[in-house]
Design an enzyme around this catalytic site. Structure first.
Site, PDB file in Angstrom:
ATOM      1  N   ASP A  52      -7.615  -3.032   4.055  1.00 48.41           N
ATOM      2  CA  ASP A  52      -6.490  -3.850   4.517  1.00 48.41           C
ATOM      3  C   ASP A  52      -6.377  -5.135   3.685  1.00 48.41           C
ATOM      4  O   ASP A  52      -7.331  -5.920   3.603  1.00 48.41           O
ATOM      5  CB  ASP A  52      -6.724  -4.176   5.999  1.00 48.41           C
ATOM      6  N   ASP A  75       2.918  -5.908  -3.179  1.00 46.18           N
ATOM      7  CA  ASP A  75       3.764  -4.725  -3.398  1.00 46.18           C
ATOM      8  C   ASP A  75       3.593  -3.833  -2.180  1.00 46.18           C
ATOM      9  O   ASP A  75       2.893  -2.827  -2.212  1.00 46.18           O
ATOM     10  CB  ASP A  75       3.289  -4.035  -4.684  1.00 46.18           C
TER      11      ASP A  75
HETATM   12  N1  SAM Z   1       7.821  -0.286  -3.805  1.00 44.09           N
HETATM   13  C1  SAM Z   1       7.718  -0.017  -2.445  1.00 44.09           C
HETATM   14  C2  SAM Z   1       8.760  -0.666  -1.563  1.00 44.09           C
HETATM   15  O1  SAM Z   1       9.179  -1.802  -1.835  1.00 44.09           O
HETATM   16  O2  SAM Z   1       9.198  -0.030  -0.616  1.00 44.09           O
HETATM   17  C3  SAM Z   1       6.330  -0.249  -2.017  1.00 44.09           C
HETATM   18  C4  SAM Z   1       5.484   0.817  -2.594  1.00 44.09           C
HETATM   19  S1  SAM Z   1       3.793   0.783  -2.273  1.00 44.09           S
HETATM   20  C5  SAM Z   1       3.590   2.521  -2.135  1.00 44.09           C
HETATM   21  C6  SAM Z   1       3.560   0.073  -0.677  1.00 44.09           C
HETATM   22  C7  SAM Z   1       2.138   0.237  -0.193  1.00 44.09           C
HETATM   23  O3  SAM Z   1       1.767  -0.842   0.660  1.00 44.09           O
HETATM   24  C8  SAM Z   1       1.899   1.528   0.611  1.00 44.09           C
HETATM   25  O4  SAM Z   1       1.129   2.408  -0.150  1.00 44.09           O
HETATM   26  C9  SAM Z   1       1.147   1.021   1.867  1.00 44.09           C
HETATM   27  O5  SAM Z   1       0.083   1.859   2.252  1.00 44.09           O
HETATM   28  C10 SAM Z   1       0.668  -0.349   1.407  1.00 44.09           C
HETATM   29  N2  SAM Z   1       0.332  -1.271   2.498  1.00 44.09           N
HETATM   30  C11 SAM Z   1       1.036  -1.518   3.633  1.00 44.09           C
HETATM   31  N3  SAM Z   1       0.392  -2.422   4.400  1.00 44.09           N
HETATM   32  C12 SAM Z   1      -0.749  -2.766   3.741  1.00 44.09           C
HETATM   33  C13 SAM Z   1      -1.835  -3.660   4.024  1.00 44.09           C
HETATM   34  N4  SAM Z   1      -1.873  -4.379   5.162  1.00 44.09           N
HETATM   35  N5  SAM Z   1      -2.840  -3.762   3.107  1.00 44.09           N
HETATM   36  C14 SAM Z   1      -2.805  -3.045   1.951  1.00 44.09           C
HETATM   37  N6  SAM Z   1      -1.814  -2.182   1.643  1.00 44.09           N
HETATM   38  C15 SAM Z   1      -0.790  -2.044   2.515  1.00 44.09           C
END
Ligand code: SAM
Length: 284
Positions: free
Chosen positions: A140, A159
């Protein structure tokens, strides 16, 4: 018109709009965090969705990944230590690692399955994952930032998915306070901040929360992104120190980044704000 099952459709009830791509679903799984689908589309190559929202497509991901990385990195005097929160498809990591000044880039993604599926369907985004400067950490981002050593990071790139589910806590003052603590004195943060057409109030709230947390300045940049709601997207940059946003637009260095969208002109253009957006941010 009714759409058959050979269309992916993302309806956006709040705006009364929808985005569709013709294709077929080839994979679906529920992870502990979210539902991930992979579609083979007719005109955009592979498409990854999370909880029914478009994340990344073969055809247009360069727009987002280049613009979430290079304008911010070329605005920092010497970005050596970079942390990406989210970004599990590894496309942002790939762009960040193109910068020779970067000595370490850590991707903190909560869901390892996003990265494993990206390795399978988007190998071109993962081609720098073996770079000795890269670390892939699965956990996380909120907790990671709480635990980060104070004053240890030059640039934080957030991101993430939209501000719901596991990403909700990445869009608020509490998280920004932890980011400020983890950043060096001239450190900066850049965060995907949704559509300047559809989500202007969210952008205003983000900038207000960043400044309340103690960031001296915030800036908005914008760029096209076909598969996201409205087709127009933004990133927000928050600087710990006032007047820190400097443009290092060295033409030779930019050419070496080997980008499809980003260049010195698109860098400058991305910070040129439409009137209504400028007025809204002045009120934020
Ligand atoms: N470009 C995309 C958009 O703007 O919709 C985002 C793509 S990227 C795949 C987003 C990532 O953020 C996902 O893989 C998700 O698992 C991750 N994510 C969401 N919450 C998170 C957190 N608290 N810590 C780390 N990663 C997280």
């Amino acid at each position: 018109m009714t759409l058959d099952r050979s269309w992916f459709t993302e309806p956006m009830e709040s705006t009364g709009t929808a985005f569709s791509l013709k294709g077929e679903k080839v994979h679906e799984e529920q992870t502990p965090y979210q539902k991930i689908e992979i579609w083979k589309t007719e005109s955009f190559g592979w498409l990854m969705t999370i909880d029914g929202c478009t994340m990344v497509s073969t055809r247009d991901n360069f727009l987002y990944h280049e613009m979430m990385s290079h304008p911010a990195l070329n605005s920092h005097p010497d970005p050596q230590t970079v942390v990406i929160v989210g970004g599990g498809d590894c496309g942002t990591l790939r762009e960040v690692l193109k910068h020779p000044q970067v000595k370490s880039a850590t991707q903190v993604e909560i869901d390892e399955r996003v990265t494993r599926l990206s390795e399978q369907y988007f190998p071109e985004l993962c081609d720098r994952n073996d770079d000795p400067r890269a670390t892939l950490f699965f956990g996380d981002g909120i907790q990671w930032m709480k635990d980060a050593a104070p004053g240890s990071i030059d640039m934080i790139v957030i991101d993430s998915t939209d501000p719901v589910g596991p990403a909700e806590g990445l869009f608020g003052k509490r998280f920004y306070l932890d980011c400020i603590k983890a950043l060096k004195p001239d450190g900066m943060l850049v965060q995907q901040s949704e559509s300047p057409l559809l989500h202007l109030s969210l952008i205003q709230e983000m900038h207000a929360a960043m400044r309340e947390a103690g960031f001296a300045e915030t800036h908005l940049l914008h760029f096209p992104q076909v598969i996201y709601p409205s087709g127009w997207w933004s990133g927000s940059i928050a600087c710990k120190k006032a007047g820190a946003l400097a443009s290092r637009l060295d033409e030779q260095a930019i050419a070496a980044l080997d980008c499809k969208y980003y260049n010195a002109d698109t860098h400058r253009g991305a910070f040129a704000l439409p009137t209504y957006v400028r007025q809204a941010l002045a009120r934020a």
